[in-house]
Each structure stands twice: as structure tokens, then as C-alpha cells.
Scaffold this motif. Structure first.
Motif, PDB file in Angstrom:
ATOM      1  N   GLU A   1      37.500  54.110  47.127  1.00 23.32           N
ATOM      2  CA  GLU A   1      38.159  53.085  47.938  1.00 23.32           C
ATOM      3  C   GLU A   1      37.609  51.709  47.572  1.00 23.32           C
ATOM      4  O   GLU A   1      36.393  51.489  47.529  1.00 23.32           O
ATOM      5  CB  GLU A   1      37.906  53.368  49.430  1.00 23.32           C
ATOM      6  N   GLY A   2      38.500  50.799  47.269  1.00 23.09           N
ATOM      7  CA  GLY A   2      38.097  49.436  46.937  1.00 23.09           C
ATOM      8  C   GLY A   2      37.610  49.240  45.508  1.00 23.09           C
ATOM      9  O   GLY A   2      37.143  48.155  45.163  1.00 23.09           O
ATOM     10  N   GLN A   3      37.730  50.275  44.670  1.00 25.86           N
ATOM     11  CA  GLN A   3      37.291  50.156  43.275  1.00 25.86           C
ATOM     12  C   GLN A   3      38.131  49.110  42.541  1.00 25.86           C
ATOM     13  O   GLN A   3      39.363  49.193  42.544  1.00 25.86           O
ATOM     14  CB  GLN A   3      37.416  51.507  42.569  1.00 25.86           C
ATOM     15  N   GLU A   4      37.465  48.141  41.886  1.00 14.96           N
ATOM     16  CA  GLU A   4      38.185  47.035  41.263  1.00 14.96           C
ATOM     17  C   GLU A   4      38.017  46.982  39.748  1.00 14.96           C
ATOM     18  O   GLU A   4      38.502  46.060  39.105  1.00 14.96           O
ATOM     19  CB  GLU A   4      37.725  45.708  41.876  1.00 14.96           C
TER      20      GLU A   4
ATOM     21  N   ASP B   1      42.204  43.400  55.340  1.00 17.25           N
ATOM     22  CA  ASP B   1      41.075  43.413  54.400  1.00 17.25           C
ATOM     23  C   ASP B   1      41.512  43.911  53.026  1.00 17.25           C
ATOM     24  O   ASP B   1      41.109  43.359  51.996  1.00 17.25           O
ATOM     25  CB  ASP B   1      39.959  44.306  54.946  1.00 17.25           C
ATOM     26  N   ALA B   2      42.340  44.979  52.998  1.00 15.22           N
ATOM     27  CA  ALA B   2      42.823  45.511  51.722  1.00 15.22           C
ATOM     28  C   ALA B   2      43.708  44.484  51.021  1.00 15.22           C
ATOM     29  O   ALA B   2      43.643  44.318  49.797  1.00 15.22           O
ATOM     30  CB  ALA B   2      43.587  46.808  51.948  1.00 15.22           C
ATOM     31  N   SER B   3      44.517  43.792  51.777  1.00 15.19           N
ATOM     32  CA  SER B   3      45.402  42.779  51.187  1.00 15.19           C
ATOM     33  C   SER B   3      44.605  41.639  50.575  1.00 15.19           C
ATOM     34  O   SER B   3      44.941  41.126  49.500  1.00 15.19           O
ATOM     35  CB  SER B   3      46.358  42.239  52.257  1.00 15.19           C
TER      36      SER B   3
ATOM     37  N   ARG C   1      41.639  41.852  49.353  1.00 15.04           N
ATOM     38  CA  ARG C   1      41.059  42.340  48.092  1.00 15.04           C
ATOM     39  C   ARG C   1      42.093  42.315  46.977  1.00 15.04           C
ATOM     40  O   ARG C   1      41.787  41.968  45.835  1.00 15.04           O
ATOM     41  CB  ARG C   1      40.519  43.759  48.272  1.00 15.04           C
ATOM     42  N   GLU C   2      43.331  42.658  47.305  1.00 13.61           N
ATOM     43  CA  GLU C   2      44.400  42.632  46.299  1.00 13.61           C
ATOM     44  C   GLU C   2      44.651  41.217  45.802  1.00 13.61           C
ATOM     45  O   GLU C   2      44.919  40.995  44.622  1.00 13.61           O
ATOM     46  CB  GLU C   2      45.688  43.206  46.892  1.00 13.61           C
TER      47      GLU C   2
ATOM     48  N   LYS D   1      42.666  38.815  45.291  1.00 10.85           N
ATOM     49  CA  LYS D   1      41.718  38.407  44.251  1.00 10.85           C
ATOM     50  C   LYS D   1      42.194  38.871  42.876  1.00 10.85           C
ATOM     51  O   LYS D   1      42.064  38.157  41.884  1.00 10.85           O
ATOM     52  CB  LYS D   1      40.339  38.976  44.566  1.00 10.85           C
TER      53      LYS D   1
ATOM     54  N   LEU E   1      43.384  32.359  49.623  1.00 14.05           N
ATOM     55  CA  LEU E   1      42.982  33.374  50.599  1.00 14.05           C
ATOM     56  C   LEU E   1      43.268  32.912  52.028  1.00 14.05           C
ATOM     57  O   LEU E   1      43.759  33.688  52.864  1.00 14.05           O
ATOM     58  CB  LEU E   1      41.489  33.687  50.433  1.00 14.05           C
TER      59      LEU E   1
END
Length: 734
Positions: free
Chosen positions: A48-51, A290-292, A294-295, A297, A274
Motif C-alpha cells: 500500500e502506497g508503494q511509489e 490521503d490516497a488522492s 499521494r497520486e 505527486k 496540493l
């Protein structure tokens, strides 16, 4: 299941389905005595959250592969050696770009040497085995790839040659690629031309295709269905909103020439984007805020990618205002560290390297243990990349893979001009301290190291300069090549091609790409542009210092060498090291003796070094009948005294040859430590020396010096032969 091809007159086979069956992909790769086990495992889902794509590649050697114990106190393999880290990087670099975009599942790829042939070069086989493991798995991979090492023997290129060909030849080139294009290049050469280099790459690519055939046949037999992977898909509505808000703002921010100012401007745009999206989504309960965020970025990163490339393609201008073939401003400084043996600072744009040279003696060399045996390293370059060089706060640790890789590349670039040990008997260590970094710090290390060696009086053949080339690929096969890339262009570009060399030719190279391969035509254009850039940089360096200084600095040790017969090393060492310790004590110099009979003498001044050399020369000179020597009494017996004429050589002065008058005891006229001047009466067939006091010799009639036997006591107890008789025999086995 197995597939094989003929390779260098031996079978090269790839087998799967027998060993390591719980791995998601595994192969046993064999060529002669060489056996590699390559395995790969991958997580089913991304975290989860791996970028970013978390790929780990490790190459490890087992000493049992050549029937050896590991060196050191702990008799098991421990942390990887430097050369294992370097081969791990060679495997990683061509494989990483061939995973699908958006694939973020963690992958671990291991290549282990189970049986080795020390005569075989390893890198090409290791890359091929790693790719074969992926081909034998259900992990999505856009390969296969293969690797070869290229050397040159008898005027012809050779693929995966014996190590002796590499050591004695003019080229060491590692190439990896798919059957359609080149993916990775690394190596060193002895000032070869760009045309020569291109021919070697083309040869390597043809040989790569042969190795790929075996992998394709194996994959066809297995007929594995690659696992379905849920690639991360963008939220197109959110993506469009970010693009509309930020694109033009990022265009303006990226035109800021200064790296830090540009970074600040981009950060302001990103923060504003942001805030804009946070406000826009504040009342949207259907989205995870929060997920949005991250996207977003990731979308901003995409926009910066577009902006940088559009500026280059559309206007032929880079973010810092340079033309595509323009080199950043260069400045140089010499002798910046007064206590160092040699120092120089090379600054190119916002990249700055402090090169520092230390000259050492024979005992300062580095011992390196390979499967082929222990080797000595007399030239080394260490690269340090502290966090302040990029204005960051990071934990300080030991050198990582990046530091090891960059240092190795710079070291290979400079090695081609380093004089032989015969011509310059010093151990040379260069340290590159990166003081500031914005692209191409390894090539800046080449430049600072080259100037620092000249400043230290190392008689190098000439200056070596390095340059990093970039590439922006467009539509319909169009491309733009960039000279002296900055960090931004490395990050958003498609190629990082580092080329180092002298005015006469190329000495080192490294290629990494982010696309599915490069044609030889693109590489040819990049090399031609790099050649022009390198000449410009060399010109700037030569303005600062164009030739090595005539002597090493006064604070460097004075080192000289001399040669003795390897069969007589034991005579220099002496029983229990007695002779060599005596020379060291008397001369105050350091001595190092190698197996080939090379003796290295190091001292703080010329007088001490010359003294040690004279003592060694005396040790190996023959005692001449009738010759006069001044020696020291080392031992006294009832029948005479043993006088050391020079280190390792003594003679018997019989009691009857000490005085004109008869004496009852040797101690009446001398004692241990007494300095006496004697003449050689004779040397018998066993090398025993018979002496007489010089004053008595002067009164003897002609013909008295006939090599006669010693008195009866001396016949039984004299041990004056070279190396101390039986003790000398032990010394020769030292």
C-alpha cells in the motif's frame, strides 16, 4: 527441462525444474566448470502506497566453488565483496527497465556461483543467468536479455574470453541487451577510438542474440502464462485537473537556471497544486483524500517530465538555458590541501569534486580475494558522496552500491594512464570528495583525480576527462543528445552515458537507459558528441596543469625499487628474518620483497633509501680474495672471532691471524662489537671465508692470498657462507 547452445567450443546449458523448485523462477546455468544458480521471487501484490519499483539484485560467490576456505577469521561467507556488489549492479541495470510500467510488486533476484572456473570472465554469464530465471517464471518481464564480456586477442574481438585476455589486452567491455537493442554498457579500454568502441559494441550485440536463443527456446517449452498484475492506473479526472492547474506554472519554474532556485520554484508550484486539489476534494466523500494526494505527486512528476522534454524538443534549450551540446562553466584549483601529497578541485556547473592523492609504500597495497586467488591492488580510487553535496539531511553510513560503482568507474578511467610499478614504485590512492552535485559527479571525480595525480608528481601519460551524455527520445524515431547532463536531465531523460578518456582515446565508459534499448546509430552519434565535449574539458584542465610535476612532494615517502633473483629472496630475508631486519635497523628504511624478486625501498629521505640499497647490493656481492673490509665482531670462540663483513656475510678471523705476537685468548685483543679492518685470505669450496687482520696482511709476501683452508677449529665450526650456512638455507624457504 533444458536448452543449450555451443559457446566458445563448449556447451552452454540452461536447465529448470530440478533445483530450487519453490522459487517463482529458477535456472541452473552451466558452461564448462562454471555452474550458476539464478532464482527469482516476487510478491503477488504491491504494498500500500508503494511509489517505486522495489527490485533487489544480489550476486554472491561461494568459495567452495573453487575448493577454498573463506579468508579471514570467520570461516564463512559474510558481507559481499566489492566485486560482488559491482556485478550485482551490472545485472540490475539492464533488467530493471524491462519490467512493465506501473509494476510495483517487490522482486528479489539472486545469482549464486556454485562452481567456478577462475579462467572464465563472469559478468556476461551472470547477466544471462538472471534473465533466464525471469524467463522461467510467471513474473511479467519484457525480456529476455543477455550479457557478454568483450576482449580482443590477435586483432579480433572475443566474447566471454579467458581472464588472461582481459588482463593482457586493450579492452574490457561488458554489454547487455535484448535481441533488438543494447541496454547497458560498462568497461575500460586503453585509449581506443570511438570507431573501435562501436565495432566492439556491434560485435557484442551479435553474440548476445546467440545467448537469447537458448532462453527463448526454454520459455517456449515451458509455455508459462505470466501472472496478471494489477498495474496502477491513473485517475484521469484528477490527472486532468492537476494538469490544467500546474502545467504552465511548471513550465515557468523549470526555466530557472540555478538548481536550488529551480527546486524552490517547483516546490512552490507543487504545494499550490496540493492545496488546490485538497480544497477541490474537501467535500467529495467518494475519494480517499490521503490516497488522492499521494497520486497527485505522481501526476506533478509526470508534468515536470513533459515540461523538461518539450523545452528541449521544442526550443532546443535546456532548463538551465544551455544548448544541447553546451558544457557548463568549468573552474579548477590546485594544491588546496598543503599536507596532502596532491590535491585539486574540479568544478563544472553545480558539480564539484575535491580529488586528493596519497602516495604509499609497498605495504600500503590492498589485498583482494577473488575465486581465482588473492590479488594486490596498487592503484585505487574511493568516491564519497556526503548528503550536504545535494543540500540534504541523511544518515551517514558506509559506502553504498552507488558509491562503490561510481568509484570503480572513475578508477578504471584513470588506470589507463597510471605508470607501471617499475616506472613509479608507489601505491596510489585517490579519494574523490563530492562537495556539490548536480549531475555527473563520477566524471568530475575523473577530472579532479587526474589533476591531483599530476600535482603529486605521478608521471601519468596525460590528462583524463569525463563527460556524461543524455538522450531525449521523441516520436517517430526522433531524438536529441545532450552533453554534460545535469541531475534534472538524468532524472527525466532516457539515457546516462558516461565516457572518459584522454586526447588519444577512450579509457572508460558506462551506459544506463530507461527505454527498451538503443540502436548502434544513436550510440555512434552520442560518442561523436561526447568526443567534442571531452576535448573541451581537457583544454580547461590543461590550462591549470598540463604535465606531471617533475618530482613527488617533500612530504611523500621516497620509494625506489631494485631487482634480485627470486631464487635468492631467502638470502635477503635471512634465518627468521634476521638479515632484512638488520638492513631495516641500519638504514631506517622500509623494505618490501615480492615473489618476483622486486625489492621496494621506502624512506623519508634519499640518504636512508640509498643506504638500504647499498646494504642490499653488498649482501649480494661476492667476497673477493685479497679485498679489505671493515666489519664488526659478532661472535667469539676459543679459536677465533667471526666478523660480519656486511649483512649476511661473515668470515673467520683465526686467533693466529689477529696479532704479530702470540696471544692466549681472543679477548686479549677484541670483543663482541669491536670494529676491525680485515683482508680476505681465501674462500673455500663451501663459501667459508678466511680472514686476516689488515695490518698483518700488509706485511705478507705476494701469493699468500690463495684461498687456503681455515684452521682446524674453523673447519669444524665456521658457518660464514652466504645466508649463514644452514640458517641461510632456512631463509631461502622463508
Amino acid at each position: 527441462m533444458q536448452e543449450s547452445i555451443s559457446w566458445n567450443g563448449e556447451e552452454l546449458s540452461i536447465e529448470t525444474g530440478n533445483w530450487a523448485k519453490q522459487a517463482h523462477g529458477s535456472v541452473v546455468y552451466r558452461h564448462g566448470k562454471l555452474v550458476l544458480l539464478a532464482t527469482v521471487c516476487a510478491e503477488k501484490e504491491a504494498r500500500e502506497g508503494q511509489e517505486f519499483f522495489p527490485l533487489t539484485v544480489d550476486y554472491r560467490e561461494k568459495t567452495y566453488a573453487v575448493g577454498k576456505f573463506p579468508g579471514g577469521y570467520i570461516k564463512r561467507e559474510n558481507r559481499p565483496a566489492e566485486h560482488e556488489t559491482l556485478i550485482s549492479r551490472l545485472i540490475d541495470r539492464p533488467i530493471r527497465p524491462l519490467f512493465p510500467e506501473g509494476y510495483f510488486c517487490e522482486v528479489q533476484l539472486l545469482v549464486t556461483v556454485l562452481s567456478a572456473d577462475p579462467e572464465k570472465t563472469m559478468e556476461g554469464h551472470a547477466i544471462t543467468a538472471a534473465s533466464a530465471a525471469l524467463a522461467a517464471s510467471d513474473i511479467p518481464f519484457l525480456g529476455p536479455v543477455a550479457g557478454v564480456v568483450v576482449g580482443r586477442k590477435d586483432g579480433a574481438f572475443v566474447a566471454d574470453p579467458d581472464t588472461s585476455v582481459i588482463e593482457e589486452g586493450e579492452l574490457e567491455l561488458v554489454v547487455a541487451g535484448t535481441k533488438d537493442a543494447v541496454m547497458m554498457i560498462e568497461g575500460a579500454a586503453k585509449e581506443v577510438s570511438p570507431e573501435y568502441f562501436i565495432e566492439a559494441i556491434d560485435f557484442a550485440h551479435q553474440k548476445i542474440k546467440e545467448k537469447i536463443v537458448a532462453q527463448e527456446r526454454l520459455a517456449a517449452k515451458l509455455n508459462l502464462k505470466k501472472r496478471e498484475v494489477h498495474l496502477r492506473k491513473p485517475d484521469e479526472e484528477l490527472r486532468a485537473a492537476v494538469r490544467e492547474f500546474a502545467l504552465e506554472k511548471l513550465r515557468q519554474a523549470n526555466r530557472t537556471p540555478n538548481k536550488q532556485e529551480r527546486g524552490d520554484a517547483i516546490d512552490q508550484v507543487n504545494k499550490a497544486a496540493l492545496d488546490f486539489v485538497r480544497e477541490k476534494l474537501a467535500n467529495d466523500t467518494s475519494r480517499d483524500l490521503d490516497a488522492s494526494l499521494r497520486e497527485i505527486k505522481g501526476y506533478l512528476h509526470e508534468l515536470e517530465y513533459i515540461v523538461v522534454r518539450d523545452l528541449i524538443f521544442g526550443e532546443g534549450v535546456r532548463a538551465d538555458g544551455r544548448k544541447t551540446d553546451e558544457i557548463r562553466d568549468i573552474s579548477t584549483e590546485l594544491d588546496v590541501l598543503p599536507a596532502a601529497h596532491g590535491s585539486a578541485v574540479f568544478t563544472r556547473g553545480q558539480t564539484q569534486s575535491l580529488g586528493v592523492v596519497t602516495l604509499g609504500t609497498g605495504d600500503d597495497y590492498q589485498r583482494i580475494e577473488f575465486l581465482s586467488g588473492e590479488h594486490q591492488k596498487n592503484f585505487m580510487l574511493h568516491y564519497n558522496f556526503p548528503p550536504f553535496s545535494t543540500g540534504e539531511v541523511k544518515r551517514m553510513m558506509g559506502p553504498g552500491r552507488r558509491e562503490i560503482g561510481h568509484g570503480n568507474l572513475a578508477e578504471r578511467a584513470l588506470r589507463a594512464v597510471v605508470p607501471s610499478k617499475v616506472d613509479f614504485p608507489y601505491v596510489i590512492r585517490i579519494v574523490s570528495e563530492i562537495l556539490e552535485s548536480n549531475g555527473s559527479s563520477s566524471m568530475a571525480s575523473v577530472c579532479s583525480g587526474s589533476m591531483a595525480m599530476m600535482a603529486a608528481g605521478v608521471p601519468v601519460k596525460g590528462q583524463v576527462a569525463g563527460i556524461a551524455m543524455g538522450l531525449i527520445m521523441g516520436d517517430n524515431g526522433k531524438y536529441v543528445i545532450l552533453s554534460d547532463i545535469a541531475g534534472l536531465e538524468d532524472h527525466f531523460g532516457d539515457m546516462d552515458f558516461k565516457v572518459a578518456g584522454t586526447e588519444r582515446g577512450i579509457t572508460a565508459f558506462q551506459l544506463d537507459i530507461k527505454v527498451a534499448g538503443l540502436s548502434v546509430a544513436i550510440l555512434r552519434d552520442a560518442l561523436a558528441q561526447a568526443d567534442r565535449g571531452r576535448m573541451h574539458i581537457l583544454g580547461k584542465m590543461n590550462e591549470a596543469i598540463s604535465a606531471a610535476r617533475p618530482a613527488v612532494p617533500e612530504n611523500a615517502p621516497l620509494v625506489m625499487t631494485m631487482q634480485i633473483s627470486p631464487d635468492r629472496i631467502g638470502e635477503l630475508i635471512g634465518p627468521g628474518g634476521k638479515i632484512i631486519r638488520s638492513i631495516i635497523e641500519r638504514s631506517k628504511a622500509e623494505l618490501n620483497v615480492e615473489d618476483d624478486g622486486t625489492v621496494t625501498i621506502a624512506a623519508i629521505n634519499k640518504d636512508r633509501a640509498e643506504h638500504a640499497k647499498r646494504l642490499i647490493e653488498e649482501l649480494f656481492r661476492e667476497v673477493e680474495v685479497g679485498q679489505t673490509y671493515t666489519g664488526v665482531v659478532k661472535r667469539i670462540t676459543d679459536f677465533g672471532a667471526f666478523v660480519e663483513l656486511f649483512p649476511g656475510k661473515d668470515g673467520l678471523l683465526h686467533i693466529s691471524k689477529m696479532s704479530k705476537n702470540r696471544i692466549q685468548s681472543v679477548k686479549e685483543v677484541m670483543d663482541i662489537g669491536t670494529e676491525v679492518t680485515v683482508a680476505v685470505l681465501g674462500v673455500d669450496s663451501l663459501g667459508r671465508v678466511n680472514l686476516i687482520l689488515k695490518d698483518l696482511a700488509d706485511s705478507m709476501p705476494p701469493g699468500s692470498f690463495d684461498g687456503g683452508r681455515e684452521e682446524r677449529g674453523g673447519d669444524r665450526e665456521h658457518r660464514g657462507g652466504r645466508g649463514g650456512g644452514r640458517g641461510g638455507d632456512r631463509g631461502r624457504r622463508h
